[in-house]
Design a protein around this motif. Sequence first.
Motif, short mmCIF file in Angstrom:
data_model
loop_
_atom_site.label_atom_id
_atom_site.label_comp_id
_atom_site.label_asym_id
_atom_site.label_seq_id
_atom_site.Cartn_x
_atom_site.Cartn_y
_atom_site.Cartn_z
N PRO A 28 1.27 -1.14 -0.22
CA PRO A 28 -0.03 0.04 0.18
C PRO A 28 0.93 1.00 -0.19
N TYR A 57 -3.59 8.20 10.12
CA TYR A 57 -3.38 6.82 9.49
C TYR A 57 -2.40 6.67 11.53
N SER A 99 -2.01 -3.72 5.92
CA SER A 99 -2.67 -2.74 4.58
C SER A 99 -4.08 -3.69 4.06
N SER A 146 -5.70 -1.92 7.57
CA SER A 146 -6.39 0.08 6.89
C SER A 146 -7.51 0.11 5.96
N ASN A 147 -7.33 -0.83 4.93
CA ASN A 147 -8.43 -0.75 3.98
C ASN A 147 -9.42 -0.84 4.42
N THR A 176 -6.03 5.73 4.79
CA THR A 176 -5.45 5.02 3.45
C THR A 176 -4.68 6.31 2.79
#
Lengths: 393, 305
Positions: free
Chosen positions: A280, A289, A306, A309-310, A351
């Motif tokens: 990412p 973040y 990652s 986070s998505n 993100t």
Amino acid sequence: MKKRLFVFVAVVALFALVAAPVFAQGGSEASSPKIGFMGPMTGDYANYGVLSNNSAMLAVEHFNAKGGFNGKLPVVLVTEDTEGSVEKGLSAIEKLSSSDKIAGLIGPVFTGVSFAVGERVQNEGLIMISPSATHADITSIGDFVFRTVVSDGLQGEVAGRYFAEQLGYKTMAVLYAKNDYSQGLFEGMTASFEAAGGKVITSESFQVGDKDFKTQLTKIRSANPDAIYIPNYTAEMAQILEQATQLGIKIPFTSCDGFSNPEIYNLAGDFTDGVVYVGPAKVKESEDYSNFVAEYTAKYGVGPDSFASNAFDGTNILLSAMETVYKKTGKFDRKDIRDAVAATKNYQGVTGTINFAENGDLVAYQGLYKVNKTTPEYIGTFTVVDGKLVQID
Amino acid sequence: MGISEFFQHLMNGLTLGGIYALIALGYTMVYGILKFINFAHGDILMVGAYIGLFVFDGLRGDAPLGTWTFVSFFIAMLVSMVSCGLLGMAIERIAYKPLRKATRLAPLLSAIGVSFILSNSAAWVFGTQSRKLNYPFDNTPISFGGVVITPHQILILVVSVIMMVTLKLFVDRTRMGKAMRATSLDQDTAMLMGINVNKVISMTFAIGSALAAVGGILIALDYKVYPTMGTMTGLKAFVAAVVGGIGNISGAMFGGILLGLLETFGVAVFGIPTGLKDTIAFGVLILILLIKPEGLFGKVEKEKV
């Protein structure tokens, strides 16, 4: 006379008994909206599902802490385990859609499962936002399928261009799994690597779940490429890296976003030094973040990968779309929610800035990482514009 | 194909075969004596690997590689062998003994049931992710002119050979072995001759399961520990035992090595797509069953009249 009255009362009572739940259900649509999450919660790939589900739980918790919809309606998250298998995924969507009557789905986590589940949500007119289904063709299933992860199209393109232009590799070998995710990345990387002047001299495959890769690695060793690309999941990559060392292979390894899951360092920490992978894109100086990572880590004891986070951004986008629709109509119509998600404009997520392309794809960038012992170090943010590799920062 | 690539494939095939042989020995021993295929063998192996993992990690702590890691590995293996031996005896007592006089199919189905119970319980108790069992010794590969082998691979081959020889000596030379062979020939007559058949059968399962524990721990070093680790390897080892002639101890060893070589060379030399690697073993199983059902080293048994 008395007898007739008794029968009448009995019939009324029976009717009330049968009908009550039906009415109650009809009325409850507005009283407890549900969203679904689907991913591998057990099995060899549970590390992926659990981390993303944590994010969905965290997003829901934040939302409800603020009072929920209109300050009074909390949202409920229903999690279903797929174990990463298509069959389990299909029965999960059946349950979520018809029995739980969810307003939207976060997931599935895996590409293969997403293909199958995507067809179903499209038919039922239910929105799905996958945090991690990367195959280029996922979003072409239909207009109800979205994702907050970069399509392999871009990941493969950046990978191939970067390996050829920046790392200067002339020849590469690929060792990939016979599944949609791995094969999609293999094809994407190969196309762009060869377009940039390189050549994939040998490609070997295996079945998911294999533990012995020495035959394939021995063939690759003889072909002696400049580098080896292993676009797989951690369980297989750990075996590959260890057995490559056992075979005395000193050729550098490159990988994909599957490598961003920290489980790889538990399983093969001695062999990860020097691996370059596409992951990412890092959003620099984003307070959102670092706050997210800090809260997530404090709560669940591990940091988010990652995909997680998505998933956090995906869940928040879904919830804010639902809120918009609810404010306007007082209901949670699935089609309206889909339109509201599609209308997302410059959403500031953890993100980065999120926009959806016409087809439901994320408009995005890729990050490049190089592992120093067991710590990934960020190299930079890249994207491909008109067949050219562009570094953003 | 270069000469060093050829020898590397040969080495890979031999060591992969060593793994199959290691497990096939346990299968074949139980079959040779009881004429019964213990399909739970692969899952006992998995339990053995978990026990080994916990005992080893517990004893070792953070100690660096050295004598202590070696000693704790050895203790872990002994603990695991004893526990699996007891587990094997318990399984026999609960799931197989009551079915001894039933049709031949009944204990077989019961064994498949036990196999599922073990692997599902393990998934429930330990979780399903792979766990790493660290090498108790320095596993830096040794290179002979481009052909590489790791100490672990050598260990697997050596242990398989030792196990094969010891087993053969035990069955052929000891009093218990003699009782086992008698039981294998005819349980009723053996009982009339004063052999405690129940004890002999218990013993057979204990030894077979202890062998599985050794196999489980040695394989786990390379393949990691997870609840279904015994399933595919167990099936392949079963094929190896059938190829070598099930019931025949040296046949199991040979069948395992042959299978490992076939899988490796089938892909490397005969160009079978790597995705079809697993089908080689089962293709061989079908061929053997069609052409030489008693296996390459098996004796043709005459029907007793």
